[in-house]
Write a protein that holds these residues in place. Structure first.
Motif, mmCIF file in Angstrom:
data_model
loop_
_atom_site.group_PDB
_atom_site.id
_atom_site.type_symbol
_atom_site.label_atom_id
_atom_site.label_comp_id
_atom_site.label_asym_id
_atom_site.label_seq_id
_atom_site.Cartn_x
_atom_site.Cartn_y
_atom_site.Cartn_z
ATOM 1 N N GLY A 102 31.857 46.939 44.555
ATOM 2 C CA GLY A 102 31.963 45.853 43.957
ATOM 3 C C GLY A 102 32.344 45.318 42.514
ATOM 4 N N LEU A 103 31.744 46.600 41.347
ATOM 5 C CA LEU A 103 31.746 46.444 40.856
ATOM 6 C C LEU A 103 33.569 46.760 39.802
ATOM 7 N N ALA A 104 34.280 47.643 41.152
ATOM 8 C CA ALA A 104 35.739 48.128 40.790
ATOM 9 C C ALA A 104 36.451 46.633 41.291
ATOM 10 N N THR A 105 36.029 45.575 42.136
ATOM 11 C CA THR A 105 36.488 44.449 42.330
ATOM 12 C C THR A 105 36.210 42.812 40.793
ATOM 13 N N ALA A 106 35.099 43.410 41.074
ATOM 14 C CA ALA A 106 34.732 42.764 39.383
ATOM 15 C C ALA A 106 36.014 42.937 38.196
ATOM 16 N N LEU A 107 35.650 44.117 38.028
ATOM 17 C CA LEU A 107 36.847 44.548 36.642
ATOM 18 C C LEU A 107 37.948 44.583 37.210
ATOM 19 N N LEU A 108 38.694 44.659 38.490
ATOM 20 C CA LEU A 108 40.004 44.210 38.941
ATOM 21 C C LEU A 108 39.990 42.583 38.215
ATOM 22 N N ALA A 109 39.511 42.286 39.068
ATOM 23 C CA ALA A 109 39.246 40.542 38.603
ATOM 24 C C ALA A 109 39.634 39.769 37.248
ATOM 25 N N VAL A 110 39.308 41.045 36.182
ATOM 26 C CA VAL A 110 39.395 40.795 35.080
ATOM 27 C C VAL A 110 40.063 41.169 35.191
ATOM 28 N N VAL A 111 40.758 41.988 35.116
ATOM 29 C CA VAL A 111 42.055 42.492 34.451
ATOM 30 C C VAL A 111 43.060 41.474 34.729
ATOM 31 N N VAL A 112 43.312 41.394 35.892
ATOM 32 C CA VAL A 112 44.857 40.365 36.379
ATOM 33 C C VAL A 112 44.818 38.916 36.065
ATOM 34 N N LEU A 113 43.236 38.717 36.143
ATOM 35 C CA LEU A 113 42.942 37.173 35.398
ATOM 36 C C LEU A 113 43.286 37.103 33.910
ATOM 37 N N ARG A 114 43.600 38.066 33.500
ATOM 38 C CA ARG A 114 43.456 38.373 32.053
ATOM 39 C C ARG A 114 44.874 38.218 32.005
ATOM 40 N N ARG A 115 45.875 38.726 32.470
ATOM 41 C CA ARG A 115 47.362 39.046 32.690
ATOM 42 C C ARG A 115 47.993 38.108 32.794
ATOM 43 N N ARG A 116 47.311 36.615 33.624
ATOM 44 C CA ARG A 116 48.238 35.721 33.939
ATOM 45 C C ARG A 116 48.387 34.532 32.743
ATOM 46 N N ARG A 117 49.840 33.633 32.891
ATOM 47 C CA ARG A 117 49.782 33.718 31.578
ATOM 48 C C ARG A 117 49.383 32.257 31.361
ATOM 49 N N ASP A 118 49.093 31.166 30.206
ATOM 50 C CA ASP A 118 48.327 30.297 30.110
ATOM 51 C C ASP A 118 48.328 29.042 30.571
ATOM 52 N N GLY A 119 47.741 28.843 31.036
ATOM 53 C CA GLY A 119 47.554 27.288 32.751
ATOM 54 C C GLY A 119 48.421 27.403 33.738
ATOM 55 N N GLU A 120 48.087 28.881 34.049
ATOM 56 C CA GLU A 120 48.979 29.182 35.053
ATOM 57 C C GLU A 120 46.875 29.258 36.464
ATOM 58 N N SER A 121 47.386 28.583 37.551
ATOM 59 C CA SER A 121 46.134 29.169 38.214
ATOM 60 C C SER A 121 45.313 30.884 38.645
ATOM 61 N N MET A 122 44.145 30.601 38.287
ATOM 62 C CA MET A 122 43.262 31.682 38.967
ATOM 63 C C MET A 122 43.648 31.842 40.511
ATOM 64 N N ALA A 123 44.131 31.128 41.028
ATOM 65 C CA ALA A 123 43.832 31.191 42.346
ATOM 66 C C ALA A 123 45.208 32.225 42.789
ATOM 67 N N GLY A 124 46.372 32.546 42.713
ATOM 68 C CA GLY A 124 47.116 34.162 42.525
ATOM 69 C C GLY A 124 46.409 35.377 42.210
ATOM 70 N N PRO A 125 46.105 35.304 40.990
ATOM 71 C CA PRO A 125 44.794 36.814 40.305
ATOM 72 C C PRO A 125 43.972 36.738 41.628
ATOM 73 N N ALA A 126 42.848 35.730 42.046
ATOM 74 C CA ALA A 126 41.660 35.916 42.764
ATOM 75 C C ALA A 126 42.443 35.888 43.793
ATOM 76 N N LEU A 127 43.192 36.382 44.860
ATOM 77 C CA LEU A 127 43.782 36.676 45.900
ATOM 78 C C LEU A 127 44.609 37.301 46.108
ATOM 79 N N ALA A 128 45.166 38.532 45.220
ATOM 80 C CA ALA A 128 45.112 39.274 44.789
ATOM 81 C C ALA A 128 43.943 40.852 44.575
ATOM 82 N N THR A 129 43.180 40.083 43.645
ATOM 83 C CA THR A 129 42.077 40.820 44.291
ATOM 84 C C THR A 129 41.346 41.242 45.177
#
Length: 243
Positions: A102-129
């Motif tokens: 669970g901790l690894a999943t949360a950290l991965l979510a933070v990593v991919v969400l931080r890499r998205r461009r400004d204004g982009e939806s969170m759906a893509g990173p959330a789905l990838a995680t």
């Protein structure tokens, strides 16, 4: 709601979902290599047992009659000791694996969400995680207690990626400690030096700015190597050639 708050909520939700998916593993008992590497380990006993376990390689700590191996994973053994202070084995050890996944999943979510461009939806990173966290390829890693070092490696690496970059000695030291934690979890973590270099290259970080972190990581590698030498553990040399 601010962006960091949405990121936190989403990361926690994904972590809970990832852990919940593996709840059936908790009552599964000792699985496969658990019987040979974890169940007989003195690290499950007391502090003296933990000291004996981390003072030798992974195989001999569980079965002293075995030939010495180059595998030294003291952080995993320490986590086994910690888990069994909170509950009985093997149930408490399975719970520990779920928490780490669970901790690894949360950290991965933070990593991919931080890499998205400004204004982009969170759906893509959330789905990838979610795809990674719930993929069947993780079943062995989470369900086998003896795969604890894989989970710890993942947490250490994702912690390195999730830790915000800041110049200065203190932040560099945190990177060094995380890298050392990875090495103490599994010997192969040294290959993650390539990942650290790739991050600096992708972020176009100047060598002078990156130098403190590289010094800290170098110190971590040196400390790990010195500890192995002090314990007289076998190296990772190539097998002898046969005629």
């Amino acid at each position: 709601m601010k962006d960091w708050q949405r990121t936190t909520v989403l990361a926690v939700a994904l972590a809970l979902c990832a852990a919940a998916a593996y709840l059936p593993a908790i009552p599964s008992g000792w699985v496969w290599d658990d019987v040979n590497l974890v169940q007989p380990s003195p690290a499950l006993q007391d502090l003296d047992g933990l000291r004996r376990a981390v003072g030798t390689d992974l195989y001999r700590q569980a079965a002293p009659r075995l030939e010495a191996s180059p595998y030294w994973r003291p952080l995993a053994l320490a986590s086994f000791w910690f888990d069994t202070r909170l509950g009985a084995a093997p149930r408490a050890l399975h719970v520990g694996n779920l928490v780490l996944h669970g901790l690894a999943t949360a950290l991965l979510a933070v990593v991919v969400l931080r890499r998205r461009r400004d204004g982009e939806s969170m759906a893509g990173p959330a789905l990838a995680t979610a795809w990674w966290a719930l993929h069947p390829v993780n079943a062995e890693t989470v369900a086998w207690i003896s795969c604890r070092y894989e989970l710890l490696c993942g947490v250490a690496l994702l912690g390195l990626l999730a830790l915000p970059w800041r110049p200065g000695i203190r932040r560099a030291a945190l990177h060094g400690l995380l890298f050392l934690a990875g090495l103490l979890s599994k010997d192969g973590f040294g290959a993650m030096l390539v990942v650290v270099a790739a991050i600096d290259w992708a972020d176009r970080r100047a060598p002078a700015a990156a130098a403190p972190r590289w010094v800290a990581v170098g110190v971590a590698v040196a400390a790990w190597w010195a500890a192995r030498a002090a314990l007289d553990l076998p190296g990772f040399g190539l097998p002898p050639r046969t005629k």
